[in-house]
Enzyme design. Sequence first.
Site, PDB file in Angstrom:
ATOM      1  CG  ASN A 132      21.352  -7.294  -7.640  1.00 21.36           C
ATOM      2  OD1 ASN A 132      21.315  -6.079  -7.790  1.00 21.36           O
ATOM      3  ND2 ASN A 132      21.108  -7.849  -6.458  1.00 21.36           N
TER       4      ASN A 132
ATOM      5  CG  ASP B 277      17.264  -2.736   0.160  1.00 24.40           C
ATOM      6  OD1 ASP B 277      16.788  -3.572  -0.630  1.00 24.40           O
ATOM      7  OD2 ASP B 277      17.693  -3.034   1.287  1.00 24.40           O
TER       8      ASP B 277
HETATM    9  C1  FPP Z   1      16.701  -3.556  -4.475  1.00 22.97           C
HETATM   10  O1  FPP Z   1      15.410  -3.944  -4.050  1.00 22.97           O
HETATM   11  C2  FPP Z   1      16.661  -3.075  -5.840  1.00 22.97           C
HETATM   12  C3  FPP Z   1      17.307  -3.646  -6.908  1.00 22.97           C
HETATM   13  C4  FPP Z   1      18.118  -4.862  -6.768  1.00 22.97           C
HETATM   14  C5  FPP Z   1      17.199  -3.108  -8.265  1.00 22.97           C
HETATM   15  C6  FPP Z   1      17.087  -1.621  -8.387  1.00 22.97           C
HETATM   16  C7  FPP Z   1      16.381  -1.321  -9.645  1.00 22.97           C
HETATM   17  C8  FPP Z   1      15.530  -0.276  -9.853  1.00 22.97           C
HETATM   18  C9  FPP Z   1      15.261   0.749  -8.859  1.00 22.97           C
HETATM   19  C10 FPP Z   1      14.756  -0.131 -11.122  1.00 22.97           C
HETATM   20  C11 FPP Z   1      15.536  -0.100 -12.375  1.00 22.97           C
HETATM   21  C12 FPP Z   1      16.645   0.875 -12.378  1.00 22.97           C
HETATM   22  C13 FPP Z   1      16.751   1.905 -13.234  1.00 22.97           C
HETATM   23  C14 FPP Z   1      17.965   2.754 -13.224  1.00 22.97           C
HETATM   24  C15 FPP Z   1      15.702   2.241 -14.190  1.00 22.97           C
HETATM   25  P1  FPP Z   1      15.164  -5.452  -3.649  1.00 22.97           P
HETATM   26  O2  FPP Z   1      14.640  -6.175  -4.843  1.00 22.97           O
HETATM   27  O3  FPP Z   1      16.389  -6.050  -3.061  1.00 22.97           O
HETATM   28  O4  FPP Z   1      14.042  -5.296  -2.571  1.00 22.97           O
HETATM   29  P2  FPP Z   1      13.782  -6.246  -1.319  1.00 22.97           P
HETATM   30  O5  FPP Z   1      15.008  -6.144  -0.438  1.00 22.97           O
HETATM   31  O6  FPP Z   1      12.582  -5.643  -0.693  1.00 22.97           O
HETATM   32  O7  FPP Z   1      13.564  -7.624  -1.851  1.00 22.97           O
END
Ligand code: FPP
Length: 231
Positions: free
Chosen positions: A61, A13
């Site tokens: 998502n 996250d």
């Molecule tokens: C949460 O951060 C993260 C995600 C919804 C996506 C996770 C994806 C990756 C780490 C990169 C791609 C994955 C791989 C396996 C290559 P958020 O967007 O919710 O952050 P925020 O809460 O700060 O908005």
Amino acid sequence: MGSPPRHIAIIMDGNGRWAERRGLPRIEGHRQGAESVRQVTRAARAIGVGRLTLYAFSEQNWGRPLAEVAALMQLLRDYLTDERAEIMDNNIRLTTLGNTERLPEYVKGPLDKLMTDSSENDGMELCLALSYGGREEITAAVQRIAERVASGDLDPSAINPSVLQDTIAVEDVDLIIRTSGEQRLSNFLLWQSAYAELYFADCLWPEFGKAELLEALSAFQRRARRFGLVA
Ligand code: FPP
């Protein structure tokens, strides 16, 4: 350090916040997050973790803005291409959890190929939770059990936690790590986390690397796990 937890799962996250704090588009946070995925996978493999499950994309998502979903899918496709050699050379078996039928073909194609090609590897299992939801997973298992009951294959009185465990068929998780200071499970591994230790790191996912993983493992090793029994 003592023996590492067998199954670690991570809620990655804070990518968006990492980018926003730098005045960058959110996707830059995801790109940097993919770099953390590489580092943490390499470190987990070196430490001797049996299985690493990463919450890469939740069922919920899909509701994000179309451009962000598309950018995440492209990142995944790039990851599958770029990490292919690393996964094969390090004897890692790639698997998935979730409704991967929903993924676009340009992700599903390379994903299926790398899963097949790495299926005999026995060094560490790297499981990507994609289009995944814990409630959805439990609901699907209940449906399969109901079908067995309806067909006369299973008596309702024989339904117990082992039947659900065998139907879901994903081993319990020992340690769940969540970054960014948020302290919730967000529909991740709801069945498998019954006795998981929870570890919350204040840093954002793009800031999480080998040192932070080692810190989480050392906290895990100080915990006394009792599984409902006495010490
Ligand atoms: C949460 O951060 C993260 C995600 C919804 C996506 C996770 C994806 C990756 C780490 C990169 C791609 C994955 C791989 C396996 C290559 P958020 O967007 O919710 O952050 P925020 O809460 O700060 O908005």
